[in-house]
Enzyme design. Structure first.
Site, PDB file in Angstrom:
ATOM      1  N   CYS A 152     -26.632 -26.546 -38.169  1.00 29.43           N
ATOM      2  CA  CYS A 152     -26.011 -25.743 -39.232  1.00 29.43           C
ATOM      3  C   CYS A 152     -26.304 -24.252 -39.050  1.00 29.43           C
ATOM      4  O   CYS A 152     -25.445 -23.410 -39.310  1.00 29.43           O
ATOM      5  CB  CYS A 152     -26.471 -26.211 -40.608  1.00 29.43           C
ATOM      6  SG  CYS A 152     -28.267 -26.165 -40.852  1.00 29.43           S
TER       7      CYS A 152
ATOM      8  N   HIS B 179     -30.315 -26.400 -45.125  1.00 32.78           N
ATOM      9  CA  HIS B 179     -28.962 -26.173 -44.614  1.00 32.78           C
ATOM     10  C   HIS B 179     -28.647 -24.684 -44.613  1.00 32.78           C
ATOM     11  O   HIS B 179     -29.165 -23.920 -45.439  1.00 32.78           O
ATOM     12  CB  HIS B 179     -27.950 -26.903 -45.486  1.00 32.78           C
ATOM     13  CG  HIS B 179     -26.569 -26.961 -44.904  1.00 32.78           C
ATOM     14  ND1 HIS B 179     -26.296 -27.531 -43.683  1.00 32.78           N
ATOM     15  CD2 HIS B 179     -25.377 -26.500 -45.368  1.00 32.78           C
ATOM     16  CE1 HIS B 179     -25.007 -27.436 -43.426  1.00 32.78           C
ATOM     17  NE2 HIS B 179     -24.421 -26.801 -44.429  1.00 32.78           N
TER      18      HIS B 179
ATOM     19  N   ASP C 144     -19.012 -24.505 -45.996  1.00 32.93           N
ATOM     20  CA  ASP C 144     -19.963 -25.457 -45.412  1.00 32.93           C
ATOM     21  C   ASP C 144     -19.561 -25.809 -43.982  1.00 32.93           C
ATOM     22  O   ASP C 144     -18.479 -26.350 -43.744  1.00 32.93           O
ATOM     23  CB  ASP C 144     -20.019 -26.715 -46.279  1.00 32.93           C
ATOM     24  CG  ASP C 144     -21.285 -27.521 -46.062  1.00 32.93           C
ATOM     25  OD1 ASP C 144     -21.727 -27.613 -44.900  1.00 32.93           O
ATOM     26  OD2 ASP C 144     -21.838 -28.045 -47.046  1.00 32.93           O
TER      27      ASP C 144
END
Length: 227
Positions: free
Chosen positions: A52, A159, A176
């Site tokens: 991520c 994240h 995201d």
């Protein structure tokens, strides 16, 4: 057992929903979406479950029009996670993820000024000011948020993702990079800051955010990174 996506918690609004589109239009009218378009042109799905951080950075570097000064494939120069092999080896990122200080180092080694902020040393008002400034920059500056998914009721934990815009009522748009898991979605800025305040076991400190803008002079490819 294999998995295909996850439902968002009820207090988080998918961008593609009617409510999400309404927020998008209102945010555009308020000037809070000027950096959305450069980012969406380079929307990227992280290549590994633990990528991520590199995935978010790839999206930001390409949106900021940073020249990697080395080829990706054939004659083309273009950022991809596999090119971000400094500060922390990709094998280690694949195994254990990446922390905010390591993200800052990685960003600086690849041509951007990176200013990091730990939630424990800041507040929601400072986060809001940075998000609004980046959102209004027209793509000249990008903000990447680091937060704990658990604190938002999402599955998983640490994240990173870029922030694509902000609404006057305090909703922020999270782009995201784990698109296999959650779509772009709106959530409350206060909730995001709360999720940043959770401790990162890797550092013993809170999580936070970083603001990125192009360096006046690109670093020399392959130079050692000191962070």
């Amino acid at each position: 057992m294999s998995l295909y996506r996850r439902p968002l918690p009820e207090d988080q609004i998918p961008l593609s929903s009617s409510a999400g589109r309404r927020l998008f239009g209102e945010a555009m009218e308020a000037g809070g979406m000027e950096s959305f378009f450069p980012l969406i042109e380079h929307f990227h799905t992280q290549a590994e479950p633990s990528y991520c951080g590199p995935g978010s950075l790839v999206m930001a570097l390409n949106a900021l029009h940073i020249d990697p000064q080395r080829t990706w494939k054939g004659p083309w120069r273009w950022f991809h996670e596999e090119m971000l092999d400094c500060c922390k080896p990709l094998e280690k990122i694949r195994a254990e993820g990446i922390s905010l200080p390591e993200m800052i180092c990685l960003a600086r080694c690849n041509g951007v000024e990176a200013v990091g902020h730990f939630a424990e040393e800041s507040d929601a008002a400072a986060l809001s000011a940075d998000i609004w400034r980046c959102a209004r920059s027209g793509g000249a500056e990008v903000l990447i948020a680091g937060y704990a998914r658990k604190a938002l009721g999402q599955t998983g934990d640490g994240h990173f993702s870029p922030i694509g815009g902000v609404h006057p009522d305090g909703q922020v748009l999270v782009l995201d990079v784990a698109r296999f898991k959650y779509p772009p979605h709106w959530l409350r800025l206060e909730a995001l800051f709360g999720a940043m305040s959770a401790a990162d076991p890797a550092t013993g400190r809170s999580r936070g955010w970083m603001c990125l803008r192009p360096m006046a002079e690109l670093p020399v490819p392959g130079r050692s990174c000191s962070g």
